[in-house]
Design a protein around this motif. Structure first.
Motif, short mmCIF file in Angstrom:
data_model
loop_
_atom_site.label_atom_id
_atom_site.label_comp_id
_atom_site.label_asym_id
_atom_site.label_seq_id
_atom_site.Cartn_x
_atom_site.Cartn_y
_atom_site.Cartn_z
N LEU A 99 0.86 -1.18 0.00
CA LEU A 99 0.00 0.00 0.00
C LEU A 99 0.89 1.22 0.00
O LEU A 99 1.77 1.36 0.87
CB LEU A 99 -0.88 -0.03 1.25
N ILE A 100 0.69 2.09 -0.99
CA ILE A 100 1.45 3.34 -1.05
C ILE A 100 0.45 4.47 -0.99
O ILE A 100 -0.50 4.51 -1.76
CB ILE A 100 2.30 3.43 -2.33
N GLN A 122 -3.50 10.86 4.73
CA GLN A 122 -4.53 9.96 4.24
C GLN A 122 -4.91 8.92 5.28
O GLN A 122 -4.28 8.81 6.35
CB GLN A 122 -4.07 9.27 2.95
N ARG A 123 -5.94 8.14 4.93
CA ARG A 123 -6.43 7.07 5.79
C ARG A 123 -6.43 5.77 4.98
O ARG A 123 -6.81 5.78 3.80
CB ARG A 123 -7.85 7.40 6.25
N ILE A 149 -0.39 1.30 20.57
CA ILE A 149 -1.18 1.72 19.40
C ILE A 149 -1.53 3.20 19.52
O ILE A 149 -2.00 3.65 20.56
CB ILE A 149 -2.44 0.84 19.24
N LEU A 150 -1.24 3.94 18.45
CA LEU A 150 -1.50 5.36 18.45
C LEU A 150 -3.00 5.62 18.42
O LEU A 150 -3.78 4.81 17.94
CB LEU A 150 -0.84 6.00 17.22
N GLU A 151 -3.38 6.80 18.89
CA GLU A 151 -4.81 7.16 18.88
C GLU A 151 -5.34 7.30 17.46
O GLU A 151 -6.54 7.14 17.22
CB GLU A 151 -5.02 8.48 19.64
N ARG A 152 -4.44 7.57 16.50
CA ARG A 152 -4.84 7.69 15.09
C ARG A 152 -5.15 6.32 14.48
O ARG A 152 -5.68 6.23 13.39
CB ARG A 152 -3.71 8.34 14.28
N PHE A 153 -4.81 5.27 15.19
CA PHE A 153 -5.04 3.91 14.70
C PHE A 153 -6.21 3.30 15.46
O PHE A 153 -6.39 3.53 16.67
CB PHE A 153 -3.81 3.03 14.93
N SER A 184 -5.21 6.43 10.31
CA SER A 184 -5.65 7.71 9.77
C SER A 184 -4.60 8.79 10.02
O SER A 184 -3.66 8.59 10.79
CB SER A 184 -6.99 8.11 10.39
N SER A 185 -4.79 9.93 9.33
CA SER A 185 -3.86 11.06 9.43
C SER A 185 -2.42 10.56 9.33
O SER A 185 -1.56 10.86 10.17
CB SER A 185 -4.06 11.81 10.75
#
Lengths: 114, 116
Positions: B11-12, B17-18, B60-64, B79-80
């Protein structure tokens, strides 16, 4: 905080000789230890494991030794074969605490030379 | 072949992006684990699901975020996205994932995420 450490990023061994990979851990709650082997572009595959109630486990050419007082384990491969060339990860879990997650070391790249 | 499948293989994407990574466990396995392997690093545990419920959380990051669906497949949403999120993401599954004895984890082939 690196709870599982593999201090040798790489190791080169002659075919037919013994390969010894080392791993140290700091968390005394760990009670189950594993070695995984990883080829490029593949996921880790389980190789051998040992419970903290034992100090040695053998499976064919692979033997894992556990020294609880030193918080150290090692993987011996005898004799080493070219197909053993891969990255080896040491991992630990605290299953007695109900934790199934694995804590991995950084890996050691083993190269077997013909 | 471990029986664990992951899609996509590669995945690139761009920063900000998300993306969604998908994992199908081995038949009969109830537990799914997500691990991240950054460059020259060992695998870092992110999160575990057991039979649809979150069981354990790691770094795990909050963005995940992740979830496990009724058919037991799991998705990891990132995300982000930042450059530092570029890594290999592995999914593993085990029969139960609970209890005081170890349940062997079988790993999928991973998804390589590149954030440009």
């Amino acid at each position: 905080d690196q709870q599982v450490k593999q201090n040798s990023p790489s190791l080169s061994v002659q075919e037919g000789r013994i390969s010894i990979l080392n791993c140290d851990y700091t968390n005394s709650m760990f009670d189950y230890f594993l070695w995984y082997k990883k080829y490029p572009a593949e996921g880790p595959t389980f190789l051998i494991s040992i419970s903290s109630i034992k100090d040695k486990n053998e499976d064919g050419r692979f033997t894992v030794f556990l020294n609880k007082s030193a918080k150290h384990l090692s993987l011996h491969i005898v004799p080493s074969q070219p197909g053993d060339s891969a990255v080896y990860f040491c991992a630990a879990s605290a299953t007695g605490q109900g934790a199934q997650k694995l804590v991995f070391g950084q890996g050691t790249r083993l190269t077997i030379n013909p | 072949d471990s029986g664990v499948t992951q899609t996509p293989k590669h995945l690139i994407t761009a920063t900000g992006q998300r993306v969604t990574l998908r994992c199908s466990p081995r038949s009969g396995d109830l537990s799914v684990y997500w691990y991240q392997q950054s460059l020259d690093q060992g695998l870092q545990f992110l999160i575990q699901y057991y039979n649809g419920e979150e069981r354990a959380k790691g770094n795990i990051l909050e963005r995940f975020s992740a979830q496990q669906f009724p058919d037991l497949h799991s998705e990891l949403n990132l995300s982000s996205l930042e450059l530092g999120d570029s890594a290999l993401y592995f999914c593993a599954s085990s029969l139960t994932g609970t209890g005081s004895s170890y349940n062997e984890q079988f790993f999928g082939p991973g998804t390589r995420l590149t954030v440009l």
